[in-house]
Design an enzyme around this catalytic site. Structure first.
Site, PDB file in Angstrom:
ATOM      1  N   LYS A  22      31.972  54.918  24.798  1.00  0.00           N
ATOM      2  CA  LYS A  22      31.832  54.786  26.256  1.00  0.00           C
ATOM      3  C   LYS A  22      33.141  55.092  26.972  1.00  0.00           C
ATOM      4  CE  LYS A  22      31.878  50.714  29.323  1.00  0.00           C
ATOM      5  NZ  LYS A  22      33.250  50.474  29.510  1.00  0.00           N
ATOM      6  N   ASN A  23      34.219  54.459  26.539  1.00  0.00           N
ATOM      7  CA  ASN A  23      35.455  54.587  27.325  1.00  0.00           C
ATOM      8  C   ASN A  23      36.120  55.951  27.153  1.00  0.00           C
ATOM      9  OD1 ASN A  23      35.002  52.154  28.509  1.00  0.00           O
ATOM     10  ND2 ASN A  23      36.373  50.989  27.170  1.00  0.00           N
ATOM     11  N   ARG A  93      33.413  51.156  37.174  1.00  0.00           N
ATOM     12  CA  ARG A  93      34.856  50.964  37.235  1.00  0.00           C
ATOM     13  C   ARG A  93      35.598  52.287  36.994  1.00  0.00           C
ATOM     14  NH1 ARG A  93      38.274  47.603  39.517  1.00  0.00           N
ATOM     15  NH2 ARG A  93      40.315  48.160  38.762  1.00  0.00           N
ATOM     16  N   CYS A 117      36.268  43.088  38.607  1.00  0.00           N
ATOM     17  CA  CYS A 117      35.249  42.692  37.640  1.00  0.00           C
ATOM     18  C   CYS A 117      35.291  41.200  37.413  1.00  0.00           C
ATOM     19  CB  CYS A 117      35.440  43.449  36.337  1.00  0.00           C
ATOM     20  SG  CYS A 117      34.057  43.201  35.252  1.00  0.00           S
ATOM     21  N   ARG A 122      41.816  43.252  39.010  1.00  0.00           N
ATOM     22  CA  ARG A 122      42.077  44.506  38.292  1.00  0.00           C
ATOM     23  C   ARG A 122      42.852  45.457  39.204  1.00  0.00           C
ATOM     24  NH1 ARG A 122      36.876  45.901  34.619  1.00  0.00           N
ATOM     25  NH2 ARG A 122      38.396  47.332  33.718  1.00  0.00           N
ATOM     26  N   PRO A 123      44.187  45.270  39.264  1.00  0.00           N
ATOM     27  CA  PRO A 123      44.994  46.093  40.169  1.00  0.00           C
ATOM     28  C   PRO A 123      45.078  47.539  39.692  1.00  0.00           C
ATOM     29  CG  PRO A 123      46.408  44.726  38.796  1.00  0.00           C
ATOM     30  CD  PRO A 123      44.989  44.344  38.462  1.00  0.00           C
ATOM     31  N   ILE A 124      45.431  48.454  40.631  1.00  0.00           N
ATOM     32  CA  ILE A 124      45.649  49.857  40.230  1.00  0.00           C
ATOM     33  C   ILE A 124      47.023  50.336  40.700  1.00  0.00           C
ATOM     34  CG2 ILE A 124      43.208  50.489  40.091  1.00  0.00           C
ATOM     35  CD1 ILE A 124      43.767  52.039  42.793  1.00  0.00           C
ATOM     36  N   ASP A 125      47.943  49.385  40.839  1.00  0.00           N
ATOM     37  CA  ASP A 125      49.289  49.745  41.323  1.00  0.00           C
ATOM     38  C   ASP A 125      49.969  50.784  40.420  1.00  0.00           C
ATOM     39  OD1 ASP A 125      49.153  47.298  39.631  1.00  0.00           O
ATOM     40  OD2 ASP A 125      51.320  47.558  39.568  1.00  0.00           O
ATOM     41  N   GLN A 126      49.722  50.722  39.118  1.00  0.00           N
ATOM     42  CA  GLN A 126      50.379  51.678  38.205  1.00  0.00           C
ATOM     43  C   GLN A 126      49.807  53.089  38.368  1.00  0.00           C
ATOM     44  OE1 GLN A 126      53.146  50.662  36.348  1.00  0.00           O
ATOM     45  NE2 GLN A 126      52.746  48.854  37.612  1.00  0.00           N
ATOM     46  N   ASP A 306      38.184  44.040  24.249  1.00  0.00           N
ATOM     47  CA  ASP A 306      36.747  44.276  24.402  1.00  0.00           C
ATOM     48  C   ASP A 306      35.935  43.749  23.214  1.00  0.00           C
ATOM     49  OD1 ASP A 306      37.350  45.421  26.809  1.00  0.00           O
ATOM     50  OD2 ASP A 306      37.255  47.484  26.085  1.00  0.00           O
ATOM     51  N   ARG A 398      25.118  49.124  30.205  1.00  0.00           N
ATOM     52  CA  ARG A 398      26.240  49.985  30.578  1.00  0.00           C
ATOM     53  C   ARG A 398      27.003  50.519  29.386  1.00  0.00           C
ATOM     54  NH1 ARG A 398      29.334  47.226  35.481  1.00  0.00           N
ATOM     55  NH2 ARG A 398      27.873  48.006  37.011  1.00  0.00           N
TER      56      ARG A 398
HETATM   57  N1  EPU Z   1      47.029  46.583  35.175  1.00  0.00           N
HETATM   58  C1  EPU Z   1      47.925  46.449  36.187  1.00  0.00           C
HETATM   59  N2  EPU Z   1      48.083  47.501  37.058  1.00  0.00           N
HETATM   60  C2  EPU Z   1      47.389  48.654  36.936  1.00  0.00           C
HETATM   61  C3  EPU Z   1      46.467  48.789  35.888  1.00  0.00           C
HETATM   62  C4  EPU Z   1      46.296  47.729  35.003  1.00  0.00           C
HETATM   63  O1  EPU Z   1      48.580  45.419  36.325  1.00  0.00           O
HETATM   64  O2  EPU Z   1      47.591  49.560  37.762  1.00  0.00           O
HETATM   65  C5  EPU Z   1      46.851  45.478  34.203  1.00  0.00           C
HETATM   66  C6  EPU Z   1      45.431  44.888  34.229  1.00  0.00           C
HETATM   67  O3  EPU Z   1      45.297  43.914  35.224  1.00  0.00           O
HETATM   68  C7  EPU Z   1      45.308  44.351  32.826  1.00  0.00           C
HETATM   69  C8  EPU Z   1      46.140  45.308  31.980  1.00  0.00           C
HETATM   70  O4  EPU Z   1      46.992  46.003  32.892  1.00  0.00           O
HETATM   71  O5  EPU Z   1      45.878  43.078  32.756  1.00  0.00           O
HETATM   72  C9  EPU Z   1      45.333  46.343  31.210  1.00  0.00           C
HETATM   73  O6  EPU Z   1      44.431  47.034  32.076  1.00  0.00           O
HETATM   74  P1  EPU Z   1      43.948  48.523  31.812  1.00  0.00           P
HETATM   75  O7  EPU Z   1      44.373  49.361  32.952  1.00  0.00           O
HETATM   76  O8  EPU Z   1      44.358  48.920  30.447  1.00  0.00           O
HETATM   77  O9  EPU Z   1      42.376  48.364  31.860  1.00  0.00           O
HETATM   78  P2  EPU Z   1      41.308  49.385  32.464  1.00  0.00           P
HETATM   79  O10 EPU Z   1      41.798  50.778  32.273  1.00  0.00           O
HETATM   80  O11 EPU Z   1      40.908  48.962  33.821  1.00  0.00           O
HETATM   81  C10 EPU Z   1      40.035  49.793  30.236  1.00  0.00           C
HETATM   82  C11 EPU Z   1      38.619  49.636  29.740  1.00  0.00           C
HETATM   83  C12 EPU Z   1      38.274  48.174  29.612  1.00  0.00           C
HETATM   84  C13 EPU Z   1      39.282  47.497  28.669  1.00  0.00           C
HETATM   85  C14 EPU Z   1      40.718  47.764  29.127  1.00  0.00           C
HETATM   86  C15 EPU Z   1      41.764  47.253  28.148  1.00  0.00           C
HETATM   87  C16 EPU Z   1      37.530  51.596  30.641  1.00  0.00           C
HETATM   88  C17 EPU Z   1      36.577  52.169  31.603  1.00  0.00           C
HETATM   89  N3  EPU Z   1      37.718  50.285  30.689  1.00  0.00           N
HETATM   90  O12 EPU Z   1      40.073  49.143  31.502  1.00  0.00           O
HETATM   91  O13 EPU Z   1      36.999  48.161  28.992  1.00  0.00           O
HETATM   92  O14 EPU Z   1      39.070  46.111  28.654  1.00  0.00           O
HETATM   93  O15 EPU Z   1      40.925  49.175  29.297  1.00  0.00           O
HETATM   94  O16 EPU Z   1      41.587  47.831  26.898  1.00  0.00           O
HETATM   95  O17 EPU Z   1      38.095  52.297  29.808  1.00  0.00           O
HETATM   96  C18 EPU Z   1      34.884  47.311  28.485  1.00  0.00           C
HETATM   97  O18 EPU Z   1      34.640  48.395  27.911  1.00  0.00           O
HETATM   98  O19 EPU Z   1      34.171  46.288  28.361  1.00  0.00           O
HETATM   99  C19 EPU Z   1      36.065  47.225  29.335  1.00  0.00           C
HETATM  100  C20 EPU Z   1      36.211  46.305  30.270  1.00  0.00           C
END
Ligand code: EPU
Length: 432
Positions: A22-23, A93, A117, A122-126, A306, A398
């Site tokens: 999926k991812n 997402r 979620c 779930r921030p996207i600052d990075q 996960d 999903r």
């Molecule tokens: N984070 C920040 N700033 C950012 C982005 C992330 O602080 O800009 C923090 C998050 O809050 C979290 C950590 O960094 O504490 C890791 O987040 P990451 O960005 O890696 O997560 P994601 O990309 O939103 C993906 C998977 C998730 C999985 C995570 C961690 C997808 C679509 N989603 O989410 O999968 O839990 O990586 O491995 O790829 C799932 O499949 O059930 C699922 C939730």
């Protein structure tokens, strides 16, 4: 809304074939936007997150053609819009990957952000910091629209303050056509990052180092169509591995990359199970009641977050006390309330759960709070005495391809019914 019912107690026995990841799929599908050509993608899982992503590509103007159950041909040359509205993104997402891809293709992306979620902020600052370092201007518009614009993206050094799968993928998508060299430091190393890099390189990109914490991307002017097969789903495989052990069964799990499963295998071995690795399959055998073990989730190659709810469910019926700590998300223990209803003895303190193993769980009505919480409910139902009913299974749909059929083929007494009276499960703020 459908529900899943399970009469628990049957040990799982037989073979199961794992679907595409999926991812990886939700990153590779938006990457097709960069090709401006036809891509044929194989081993696409039949899950609703993928359906939604394909629908969005279609709405943007792509020609999408289903070749068979797992293969699509997508022609992105006809995409003529960089605007993705809230209606299109609200349940997905991964829709934020459209920002990186549309920005690279059109020099602009206006994409409505998905909500947070169930397992914390779930921030996207990075992601934003990365786009800015490549020269983009980022602004926020009404209706939660993010507007990212860069007439010309220029490669640069991006150091992520946290290891983020999403930010790493989004920056890879944005940088492949940027001028010059982009270096991503402290990159995520998950198997789907490597899969995306391989896909981008098959389209003519120059991405090196994926799978390590430094990824180097030299921008190219043109990318082209290709044929590509998505890797197997590490988490779906892990879910079946844990279910096999929790039910004291024996299952051959086919179409996997055993290396991707090592952290899960290590914990199952520690709790007394047998795991035999073959080229592209693993044989998993539960040897009586699982033993206790402590688990801490971490970015890859650590134990995947996960898989946290699923392994905690197995440990809920293990012999002894285990501690499960969440090292990626602020909190991911909502499912504990449901397991407690079934007789589990778990106390949560901040980012750690202490699990006192009980002999068995009791079937009960429960709900899936999110995708992996739903997977935990499936495992709980499979081991419990009596009947479990699971609501909110849209979450399970999903990320798990034909999960009921796959468990049935392993001997589980599990079925799905349409229940018009079930509450509406999703709202706009809930996306995985
Ligand atoms: N984070 C920040 N700033 C950012 C982005 C992330 O602080 O800009 C923090 C998050 O809050 C979290 C950590 O960094 O504490 C890791 O987040 P990451 O960005 O890696 O997560 P994601 O990309 O939103 C993906 C998977 C998730 C999985 C995570 C961690 C997808 C679509 N989603 O989410 O999968 O839990 O990586 O491995 O790829 C799932 O499949 O059930 C699922 C939730």
């Amino acid at each position: 809304m459908d529900k899943i019912f399970i009469n628990g107690g049957n040990p799982l026995r037989g073979e199961v074939t794992i679907s595409g990841a999926k991812n990886a799929a939700v990153a590779i599908l938006p990457a097709i936007i960069l090709a401006q050509d036809v891509c044929r993608v194989e081993n696409i899982p039949a899950i609703s997150d993928v359906d939604m992503m394909i629908r969005i590509l279609h709405q943007l103007g792509a020609k999408t053609k289903m070749i068979d159950d797992t293969t699509y041909e997508i022609d992105s040359s006809t995409i003529n819009s960089y605007v993705v509205t809230h209606d299109m993104t609200k349940h997905l997402r991964a829709s934020y990957y459209l920002i990186g891809a549309l920005l690279a293709r059109f020099g602009r992306a206006k994409v409505a952000m998905p909500g947070g979620c169930n397992f914390g902020v779930r921030p996207i600052d990075q992601h934003i910091k990365g786009f800015q370092l490549l020269g983009a201007e980022v602004s926020f518009k009404e209706n939660a629209m993010i507007d990212v614009e860069a007439p010309e993206l220029t490669g640069g050094l991006v150091y992520f303050d946290v290891v983020s799968v999403g930010a790493t993928i989004n920056l890879m998508l944005a940088a492949v056509k940027a001028k010059g060299l982009t270096i991503i430091e402290n990159a995520a190393k998950e198997p789907h990052i490597v899969d995306l890099a391989n896909f981008l390189n098959s389209m003519g990109a120059d991405v090196r180092g994926a799978g390590t914490d430094v990824i180097k991307i030299r921008g190219v002017e043109q990318m082209h169509g290709c044929t590509y097969s998505i890797i197997p789903d590490q988490i779906e495989a892990g879910t079946f591995m844990v279910a096999a052990v929790a039910t004291k069964g024996e299952v051959l799990i086919k179409n996997v990359i055993p290396k991707h499963l090592e952290s899960i295998t290590a914990k199952l071995l520690q709790s007394g199970a047998t795991v035999e690795e073959y080229d592209d399959s693993v044989l998993v055998k539960g040897n009586g009641r699982p033993g206790k073990c402590n688990v801490k989730t971490m970015p890859h190659p650590g134990f995947p977050t996960d898989m946290q709810p699923q392994i905690a469910t197995m440990l809920a019926i293990a012999d002894g006390t285990s501690i499960v700590s969440e090292g990626v998300w602020d909190s991911r223990f909502q499912y504990v309330e449901q397991l407690t209803r079934m007789g589990a003895n778990i106390s949560v303190n901040g980012k750690a759960a202490t699990i006192e193993g009980v002999e068995t769980l009791n079937g009960s009505p429960v709900k899936a709070d999110d995708l992996r919480a739903g997977a935990a409910m499936l495992i709980a139902g499979l081991v419990a005495k009596g009947t479990t009913s699971i609501e909110n299974i849209v979450y399970i749909d999903r990320g798990y391809d034909n999960v009921v059929g796959k468990f049935q083929a392993l001997g589980a007494d599990i079925w799905r019914v349409n229940d018009a009276d079930s509450p509406k499960a999703l709202d706009d703020s809930e996306a995985v």
